[in-house]
Design a protein around this motif. Structure first.
Motif, mmCIF file in Angstrom:
data_model
loop_
_atom_site.group_PDB
_atom_site.id
_atom_site.type_symbol
_atom_site.label_atom_id
_atom_site.label_comp_id
_atom_site.label_asym_id
_atom_site.label_seq_id
_atom_site.Cartn_x
_atom_site.Cartn_y
_atom_site.Cartn_z
ATOM 1 N N PRO A 46 0.806 -1.231 0.000
ATOM 2 C CA PRO A 46 0.000 0.000 0.000
ATOM 3 C C PRO A 46 0.837 1.278 0.000
ATOM 4 O O PRO A 46 0.524 2.240 -0.710
ATOM 5 C CB PRO A 46 -0.825 -0.126 1.291
ATOM 6 N N VAL A 47 1.906 1.292 0.790
ATOM 7 C CA VAL A 47 2.744 2.489 0.860
ATOM 8 C C VAL A 47 3.536 2.659 -0.433
ATOM 9 O O VAL A 47 3.616 3.762 -1.004
ATOM 10 C CB VAL A 47 3.692 2.423 2.068
ATOM 11 N N TYR A 48 4.116 1.573 -0.905
ATOM 12 C CA TYR A 48 4.909 1.655 -2.134
ATOM 13 C C TYR A 48 4.042 2.024 -3.327
ATOM 14 O O TYR A 48 4.449 2.835 -4.187
ATOM 15 C CB TYR A 48 5.621 0.321 -2.388
ATOM 16 N N LEU A 63 12.208 4.069 -0.909
ATOM 17 C CA LEU A 63 11.476 3.203 0.021
ATOM 18 C C LEU A 63 11.799 1.738 -0.234
ATOM 19 O O LEU A 63 12.073 0.970 0.699
ATOM 20 C CB LEU A 63 9.976 3.443 -0.118
ATOM 21 N N ALA A 64 11.775 1.341 -1.503
ATOM 22 C CA ALA A 64 12.049 -0.057 -1.846
ATOM 23 C C ALA A 64 13.456 -0.457 -1.408
ATOM 24 O O ALA A 64 13.661 -1.540 -0.845
ATOM 25 C CB ALA A 64 11.872 -0.265 -3.346
ATOM 26 N N GLY A 65 14.435 0.405 -1.643
ATOM 27 C CA GLY A 65 15.806 0.083 -1.252
ATOM 28 C C GLY A 65 15.983 0.006 0.247
ATOM 29 O O GLY A 65 16.709 -0.856 0.759
ATOM 30 N N SER A 209 18.353 2.072 6.519
ATOM 31 C CA SER A 209 17.911 3.294 7.182
ATOM 32 C C SER A 209 16.390 3.341 7.220
ATOM 33 O O SER A 209 15.713 2.787 6.350
ATOM 34 C CB SER A 209 18.452 4.517 6.435
ATOM 35 N N THR A 210 15.875 4.019 8.244
ATOM 36 C CA THR A 210 14.433 4.265 8.340
ATOM 37 C C THR A 210 14.081 5.691 7.933
ATOM 38 O O THR A 210 12.935 6.109 8.094
ATOM 39 C CB THR A 210 13.941 4.024 9.776
ATOM 40 N N ALA A 211 15.067 6.436 7.395
ATOM 41 C CA ALA A 211 14.842 7.840 7.065
ATOM 42 C C ALA A 211 13.967 8.069 5.834
ATOM 43 O O ALA A 211 13.176 9.013 5.809
ATOM 44 C CB ALA A 211 16.184 8.554 6.890
ATOM 45 N N PRO A 212 14.064 7.244 4.759
ATOM 46 C CA PRO A 212 13.273 7.534 3.560
ATOM 47 C C PRO A 212 11.769 7.576 3.843
ATOM 48 O O PRO A 212 11.266 6.906 4.752
ATOM 49 C CB PRO A 212 13.621 6.367 2.620
ATOM 50 N N GLU A 213 11.083 8.360 3.054
ATOM 51 C CA GLU A 213 9.642 8.530 3.217
ATOM 52 C C GLU A 213 8.926 7.187 3.094
ATOM 53 O O GLU A 213 9.173 6.417 2.176
ATOM 54 C CB GLU A 213 9.107 9.481 2.154
ATOM 55 N N GLY A 214 8.040 6.931 4.030
ATOM 56 C CA GLY A 214 7.216 5.731 3.978
ATOM 57 C C GLY A 214 7.741 4.562 4.778
ATOM 58 O O GLY A 214 6.981 3.628 5.077
ATOM 59 N N VAL A 215 9.030 4.566 5.143
ATOM 60 C CA VAL A 215 9.610 3.414 5.842
ATOM 61 C C VAL A 215 8.948 3.216 7.205
ATOM 62 O O VAL A 215 8.545 2.105 7.563
ATOM 63 C CB VAL A 215 11.136 3.572 5.996
ATOM 64 N N ARG A 216 8.838 4.280 7.973
ATOM 65 C CA ARG A 216 8.216 4.161 9.295
ATOM 66 C C ARG A 216 6.750 3.752 9.169
ATOM 67 O O ARG A 216 6.228 3.016 10.007
ATOM 68 C CB ARG A 216 8.354 5.482 10.054
ATOM 69 N N GLN A 217 6.090 4.244 8.124
ATOM 70 C CA GLN A 217 4.695 3.861 7.911
ATOM 71 C C GLN A 217 4.571 2.366 7.646
ATOM 72 O O GLN A 217 3.653 1.702 8.149
ATOM 73 C CB GLN A 217 4.126 4.648 6.732
#
Length: 320
Positions: A46-48, A63-65, A209-217
């Motif tokens: 859903p996020v991707y 996000l994928a990486g 890393s958890t920094a890219p947009e969407g990772v924490r989501q």
């Protein structure tokens, strides 16, 4: 099913290698379900899919990486722990095994545990390909895993049959060959999918890393799914634990029965889910369109009808 028939032909149901291999495969499969197919698709797609709909694809690629990097890190740590703690794991999941079964289970666990990382990467590839409406390759690739196992059994079985070895020794070595064959099959499964993912993403920006947009989501959505899947996996552990006390063949017979039980879900539910989830994600992210909730309901209804159609054909006349 073909691989199961070949397995039954060579190992039977009440041999030491049959029980040991089934028990040893339980742990890698559990980690794959917790980190991969069982939970990753529902939290990642859903996020991707939302980010992939943007004209600028850099956020989706990042996000994928990042998700791939975190999955590799987690599965790598778990694989190392699994190899180091194989004796304790074998005792935990199959305490009722006699010593020959337990020792072989420990050996097989150490061979099979590195496979978990490969299977998790394969699940990541499936998520990428499904989101981009590529359905054939990610669901054909697992067949190569089965083919590798079949080839390992047939080749090793033929080789050992021509050697003057006791039957028990042949089956012991055959189980080791099968374990290495399944690991090789996991490598092939990833290799055939990765080029397509590379092309769709325009390259893979691997990050830890958890920094890219969407990772924490993705992580927040993954945690409740992990708890739900963990309950189901705990049940399978209990089944194996209890089966180990039923004597020779108990774990193997239980596995055959569970395979038949899960066959309808695998054939119908999983296939409909694979096609529907990316589209549901796009509908949910579309937002401003007319009646987005109606579109979601319509999409879910289509999925239900496809599943029901697999079991019974609905009359074509209109309802009164």
């Amino acid at each position: 099913m073909c691989a199961e028939r070949v397995f039954a032909y060579y190992f039977g149901n009440d041999t030491v290698p049959a029980d040991a291999f089934r028990a040893a495969l339980r742990i890698p499969n559990t980690i794959r379900n917790l980190l991969g197919k069982g939970t990753l698709l529902a939290s990642f797609i859903p996020v991707y899919a939302t980010l992939a709909e943007r004209p600028d694809k850099r956020a989706a690629r990042a996000l994928a990486g990042a998700i791939l990097g975190l999955l590799l890190l987690a599965s790598g740590i778990l694989a190392l722990l699994g190899i180091a703690l194989a004796p304790a794991i074998a005792t935990l999941i199959a305490k009722g095994f006699d010593e020959p079964r337990r020792q072989l289970t420990i050996t097989l666990v150490r061979i099979l545990f590195p496979m978990t990382g490969l299977m998790v990467v394969s699940a990541w590839c499936l998520g990428i390909l499904n989101t981009h409406r590529r359905f054939f390759l990610p669901y054909a690739a697992p067949a190569l895993w089965n083919v590798a196992g079949i080839l390992a059994m047939v080749a090793a079985g033929t080789w050992f049959a021509n050697r003057a070895l006791p039957v028990d020794a042949q089956l012991h070595r055959l189980s080791l060959a099968l374990a290495w064959g399944t690991v090789a099959g996991s490598v092939v499964q990833v290799v055939v999918q990765m080029p397509a993912c590379w092309r769709l993403l325009g390259g893979i920006a691997l990050r830890f890393s958890t920094a890219p947009e969407g990772v924490r989501q993705v992580i927040v959505a993954w945690l409740p799914l992990l708890l739900g899947a963990g309950v189901a996996q705990l049940s399978s552990f209990i089944d194996t634990f209890l089966g180990s006390y039923t004597g020779p063949g108990g774990v193997s017979a239980l596995n055959y029965a569970q395979l038949v039980q899960l066959l309808p879900v695998s054939l119908f539910g999983v296939s409909v889910n694979a096609v529907s989830l990316p589209e549901l994600s796009r509908d949910a992210s579309a937002g401003g369109g007319p009646a987005p909730n109606e579109q979601l309901r319509a999409r879910i209804a289509v999925g239900f009808r496809r599943i029901v159609f697999s079991w019974c054909r609905r009359p074509s006349r209109a309802s009164p």
